[in-house]
Scaffold this active site. Sequence first.
Site, mmCIF file in Angstrom:
data_model
loop_
_atom_site.group_PDB
_atom_site.id
_atom_site.type_symbol
_atom_site.label_atom_id
_atom_site.label_comp_id
_atom_site.label_asym_id
_atom_site.label_seq_id
_atom_site.Cartn_x
_atom_site.Cartn_y
_atom_site.Cartn_z
ATOM 1 N N SER A 31 13.072 3.076 3.485
ATOM 2 C CA SER A 31 13.464 3.953 4.593
ATOM 3 C C SER A 31 14.219 3.181 5.676
ATOM 4 O O SER A 31 14.328 1.947 5.618
ATOM 5 C CB SER A 31 12.216 4.603 5.204
ATOM 6 O OG SER A 31 11.437 3.624 5.880
ATOM 7 N N HIS A 40 3.841 -4.110 9.298
ATOM 8 C CA HIS A 40 3.684 -3.945 10.743
ATOM 9 C C HIS A 40 2.369 -4.502 11.270
ATOM 10 O O HIS A 40 2.091 -4.394 12.463
ATOM 11 C CB HIS A 40 3.801 -2.448 11.084
ATOM 12 C CG HIS A 40 4.874 -1.750 10.319
ATOM 13 N ND1 HIS A 40 6.209 -2.105 10.425
ATOM 14 C CD2 HIS A 40 4.833 -0.736 9.399
ATOM 15 C CE1 HIS A 40 6.920 -1.340 9.606
ATOM 16 N NE2 HIS A 40 6.114 -0.504 8.974
ATOM 17 N N ASP A 84 1.878 -15.427 6.846
ATOM 18 C CA ASP A 84 1.506 -16.827 6.637
ATOM 19 C C ASP A 84 1.602 -17.222 5.164
ATOM 20 O O ASP A 84 2.009 -18.346 4.845
ATOM 21 C CB ASP A 84 0.079 -17.074 7.145
ATOM 22 C CG ASP A 84 -0.009 -17.024 8.672
ATOM 23 O OD1 ASP A 84 1.045 -16.919 9.334
ATOM 24 O OD2 ASP A 84 -1.136 -17.079 9.200
ATOM 25 N N PRO A 136 0.791 -1.227 0.000
ATOM 26 C CA PRO A 136 0.000 0.000 0.000
ATOM 27 C C PRO A 136 0.823 1.276 0.000
ATOM 28 O O PRO A 136 1.851 1.365 0.676
ATOM 29 C CB PRO A 136 -0.836 -0.103 1.284
ATOM 30 C CG PRO A 136 -0.230 -1.195 2.079
ATOM 31 C CD PRO A 136 0.466 -2.109 1.124
ATOM 32 N N ASN A 137 0.336 2.229 -0.767
ATOM 33 C CA ASN A 137 0.889 3.591 -0.871
ATOM 34 C C ASN A 137 2.212 3.669 -1.629
ATOM 35 O O ASN A 137 2.724 4.760 -1.880
ATOM 36 C CB ASN A 137 1.031 4.237 0.513
ATOM 37 C CG ASN A 137 -0.308 4.413 1.184
ATOM 38 O OD1 ASN A 137 -1.208 5.004 0.586
ATOM 39 N ND2 ASN A 137 -0.470 3.888 2.386
ATOM 40 N N ARG A 173 6.645 1.152 13.743
ATOM 41 C CA ARG A 173 7.307 0.551 12.570
ATOM 42 C C ARG A 173 8.354 -0.484 12.969
ATOM 43 O O ARG A 173 8.948 -1.155 12.123
ATOM 44 C CB ARG A 173 7.941 1.637 11.694
ATOM 45 C CG ARG A 173 6.927 2.542 11.030
ATOM 46 C CD ARG A 173 7.579 3.507 10.063
ATOM 47 N NE ARG A 173 6.773 4.705 9.922
ATOM 48 C CZ ARG A 173 5.741 4.825 9.076
ATOM 49 N NH1 ARG A 173 5.428 3.852 8.268
ATOM 50 N NH2 ARG A 173 5.051 5.961 9.037
ATOM 51 N N TYR A 218 11.731 8.150 1.507
ATOM 52 C CA TYR A 218 11.461 7.238 0.381
ATOM 53 C C TYR A 218 12.165 7.625 -0.916
ATOM 54 O O TYR A 218 12.012 6.908 -1.915
ATOM 55 C CB TYR A 218 9.949 7.168 0.142
ATOM 56 C CG TYR A 218 9.179 6.770 1.393
ATOM 57 C CD1 TYR A 218 9.391 5.527 1.979
ATOM 58 C CD2 TYR A 218 8.255 7.639 1.990
ATOM 59 C CE1 TYR A 218 8.703 5.149 3.126
ATOM 60 C CE2 TYR A 218 7.554 7.265 3.142
ATOM 61 C CZ TYR A 218 7.784 6.025 3.703
ATOM 62 O OH TYR A 218 7.115 5.647 4.838
ATOM 63 N N ALA A 240 2.995 -0.588 4.822
ATOM 64 C CA ALA A 240 2.487 -0.593 6.195
ATOM 65 C C ALA A 240 2.001 -1.976 6.638
ATOM 66 O O ALA A 240 1.924 -2.244 7.842
ATOM 67 C CB ALA A 240 1.357 0.429 6.323
ATOM 68 N N GLU A 286 12.971 -9.129 1.796
ATOM 69 C CA GLU A 286 12.145 -8.008 2.242
ATOM 70 C C GLU A 286 12.941 -6.717 2.036
ATOM 71 O O GLU A 286 14.104 -6.647 2.431
ATOM 72 C CB GLU A 286 11.816 -8.186 3.730
ATOM 73 C CG GLU A 286 11.025 -7.045 4.335
ATOM 74 C CD GLU A 286 10.873 -7.178 5.852
ATOM 75 O OE1 GLU A 286 11.576 -8.015 6.465
ATOM 76 O OE2 GLU A 286 10.080 -6.417 6.417
HETATM 77 C C1 DQA Z 1 8.121 1.224 3.996
HETATM 78 C C2 DQA Z 1 8.109 1.506 5.495
HETATM 79 C C3 DQA Z 1 6.714 1.335 6.072
HETATM 80 O O1 DQA Z 1 6.714 1.599 7.449
HETATM 81 C C4 DQA Z 1 5.756 2.312 5.403
HETATM 82 O O2 DQA Z 1 4.458 2.104 5.894
HETATM 83 C C5 DQA Z 1 5.811 2.238 3.932
HETATM 84 C C6 DQA Z 1 7.092 2.053 3.259
HETATM 85 C C7 DQA Z 1 9.507 1.533 3.370
HETATM 86 O O3 DQA Z 1 9.703 1.177 2.226
HETATM 87 O O4 DQA Z 1 10.350 2.139 4.021
HETATM 88 O O5 DQA Z 1 4.798 2.406 3.253
HETATM 89 O O6 DQA Z 1 7.854 -0.158 3.781
#
Ligand code: DQA
Length: 139
Positions: free
Chosen positions: A98, A76, A83, A10-11, A107, A23, A73, A94
């Site tokens: 940031s 977290h 799973d 997301p986002n 976080r 970012y 997000a 992973e």
């Molecule tokens: C993220 C870190 C997460 O806490 C955040 O919600 C993101 C991006 C990162 O790439 O640093 O959306 O995964």
Amino acid sequence: MKTILVINGPNLNMLGRRPKEHYGSKTLDEINKMIADYDKSINFSFFQSNHEGAIIDRIQANDYDALIINPGAYTHTSVAIHDALEIVAVPKVEVHLSDVFNREDFRKIDFVKDVCDITITNLKEQGYIEAVKYLQKLI
Ligand code: DQA
């Protein structure tokens, strides 16, 4: 040709408009192009979704040789993504753009870490390239 699935949660479709100090300034399309250009001998399958279930469905498709995931997000919060990843028997990385573990306390909880081979943080878009470098040796 081997396939690496690159999942962004997301986002992350809003990169370029999110805080640059965390970012970076590249859009997701620019990052995906950078990844594809980095190794043309690998087939990259790019997937972004703001929906937890859609991400799980993509993980379950099982049509790839390795996986890179930035769950955003959901990192977290999502036992369900944990799973889904646990079932998949391919190398998994992973990535976080940031310095995720040195930001807000919420976080610091990471449901995905234990089911990935390695976690790369704080390198902005270069983190995805480091993930590819790690996986190149394994596939
Ligand atoms: C993220 C870190 C997460 O806490 C955040 O919600 C993101 C991006 C990162 O790439 O640093 O959306 O995964």
